[in-house]
Design an enzyme around this catalytic site. Structure first.
Site, short mmCIF file in Angstrom:
data_model
loop_
_atom_site.label_atom_id
_atom_site.label_comp_id
_atom_site.label_asym_id
_atom_site.label_seq_id
_atom_site.Cartn_x
_atom_site.Cartn_y
_atom_site.Cartn_z
N HIS A 198 -35.20 116.36 68.39
CA HIS A 198 -34.38 115.64 67.41
C HIS A 198 -34.29 116.38 66.07
O HIS A 198 -33.29 116.26 65.37
CB HIS A 198 -34.92 114.23 67.22
CG HIS A 198 -34.74 113.37 68.43
ND1 HIS A 198 -35.55 112.29 68.73
CD2 HIS A 198 -33.84 113.45 69.47
CE1 HIS A 198 -35.15 111.74 69.87
NE2 HIS A 198 -34.12 112.42 70.33
N HIS A 252 -27.69 111.95 78.78
CA HIS A 252 -28.78 111.09 79.26
C HIS A 252 -29.28 110.28 78.07
O HIS A 252 -30.32 110.58 77.48
CB HIS A 252 -29.90 111.94 79.87
CG HIS A 252 -29.49 112.70 81.09
ND1 HIS A 252 -28.70 113.84 81.03
CD2 HIS A 252 -29.75 112.50 82.41
CE1 HIS A 252 -28.51 114.29 82.25
NE2 HIS A 252 -29.13 113.51 83.11
N SER A 309 -31.64 109.72 70.54
CA SER A 309 -30.52 110.58 70.16
C SER A 309 -29.23 109.82 69.87
O SER A 309 -28.49 110.20 68.94
CB SER A 309 -30.28 111.65 71.22
OG SER A 309 -30.18 111.10 72.51
N GLU A 329 -25.29 107.05 80.63
CA GLU A 329 -26.60 106.58 81.06
C GLU A 329 -26.45 105.91 82.41
O GLU A 329 -25.61 105.03 82.58
CB GLU A 329 -27.21 105.62 80.04
CG GLU A 329 -28.54 105.04 80.45
CD GLU A 329 -29.58 106.12 80.78
OE1 GLU A 329 -30.19 106.02 81.87
OE2 GLU A 329 -29.74 107.08 79.98
N ASP A 333 -23.49 109.42 86.02
CA ASP A 333 -24.39 110.55 86.15
C ASP A 333 -24.03 111.61 85.11
O ASP A 333 -22.88 112.06 85.04
CB ASP A 333 -24.27 111.14 87.56
CG ASP A 333 -25.07 112.41 87.73
OD1 ASP A 333 -26.30 112.32 87.90
OD2 ASP A 333 -24.46 113.50 87.69
N GLY A 334 -25.00 112.01 84.31
CA GLY A 334 -24.73 112.92 83.21
C GLY A 334 -24.33 114.32 83.63
O GLY A 334 -23.54 114.98 82.95
N ASP A 360 -30.76 115.97 77.97
CA ASP A 360 -32.22 115.88 78.08
C ASP A 360 -32.57 114.97 79.26
O ASP A 360 -32.92 113.81 79.07
CB ASP A 360 -32.87 115.41 76.78
CG ASP A 360 -32.31 114.08 76.29
OD1 ASP A 360 -31.23 113.68 76.76
OD2 ASP A 360 -32.97 113.44 75.46
#
Length: 293
Positions: free
Chosen positions: A19, A42, A111, A129, A154-155, A175
């Site tokens: 971060h 994510h 985030s 997400e 799905d990311g 991430d």
């Protein structure tokens, strides 16, 4: 591999490392009046109560954000991140179910809310997400902000499908949970495919550094990315001390890093190595996997 819900790990060493770099990249994007777009693949639940049962069970935040907040001679490059985190209070708390252990709530922004705090009117944030409970929680927390679009998706697949966005300035944060070791290759392939479609963006991938050493595969794949902006690698880790399969530290791979980010991360990483708590003596290493031109 890691069995993962981020509520158990919020505010840990990896979050601080990741971060702090995120805030620096966003600050660079803010330097121009033109709008920017951030894609977070994510996203998690958005923010976390460090007094919750999940956070208290592991106590990882004590070795991360708590240690940093009590550190001395904090680097100038780290202060914008630290000011944002320390002053963070979620909105619409009356809509939240209490998960506290009885102590005073201490909130840590994930985030999505770090980015939200740095968005301007014309900027946009695209969130993904897949976990049902995390998605529902995040949806409840961001639905009122028209600058934010959230998808239950799905990311890895979603990133490639979403780029390039309408706003062509911006960055991608990935991430994953790394529940399975295949996530290392999936993450790299997704970013490499997205970069071919949106070559001017900054991409930041976080990964855990484990005793098993899976990060070497990532490095090899990212060295294949052809970009004049280069590929920067920042790793904050202990050289030993973890049991098999456990985390030794945190790594970042950054494609097209902003100007002077390498110097800023070097300053932050060296300071963090002496402040945060890892399984053994920590060190920060910074390398260019692909040199900037």
């Amino acid at each position: 591999m890691l069995s993962y819900l981020h509520g158990f790990h919020a505010g840990n060493v990896a979050d601080v490392h990741k971060h702090a770099a995120l805030v620096l990249i966003l600050a660079h994007l803010q330097k121009k009046d033109k709008p920017f777009c951030v894609i977070d693949t994510h996203a998690g639940a958005g923010w976390y109560d460090l007094s919750s049962h999940q956070a208290q069970k592991t106590g990882e935040w004590k070795a991360g954000i708590a240690a940093v907040q009590h550190g001395r001679n904090i680097p100038a490059a780290l202060k914008p991140y630290l000011d944002l985190v320390t002053g963070f209070v979620p909105e619409n708390l009356h809509n939240e179910e209490s998960g506290e252990t009885g102590g005073k709530p201490v909130y840590y922004p994930g985030s999505p809310f770090i980015v939200q705090k740095m968005l301007r009117e014309g900027d946009r944030l695209l969130l993904m997400e897949l976990h049902p409970r995390e998605y529902e929680t995040l949806d409840r927390r961001v639905y009122h902000d028209r600058r934010i679009n959230l998808q239950k998706r799905d990311g890895y697949e979603g990133l490639v499908a979403m780029v390039p966005p309408t706003i062509r300035r911006g960055m991608v944060l990935m991430d994953p949970s790394y529940d399975v070791k295949q996530d290392y290759a999936r993450a790299a392939k997704s970013i490499m495919a997205a970069h071919r479609r949106w070559a001017t963006a900054t991409y930041m991938l976080w990964y855990p550094i484990l005793t098993d050493g899976f990060e070497g595969e990532l490095h090899q794949m990212f060295r294949q990315i052809q970009t004049p902006g280069g590929v920067l690698c920042s790793e904050l880790a202990a050289s030993h001390g973890g049991a098999r399969g456990r985390m030794l530290g945190s790594g970042l791979l950054i494609v097209n890093p902003p100007f002077q980010l390498d110097a800023q991360l070097a300053e932050i990483g060296d300071w963090l190595a002496g402040v945060v708590q890892l399984p053994g003596p920590a060190a920060h290493q910074l390398d260019w996997l692909v040199n900037a031109q």
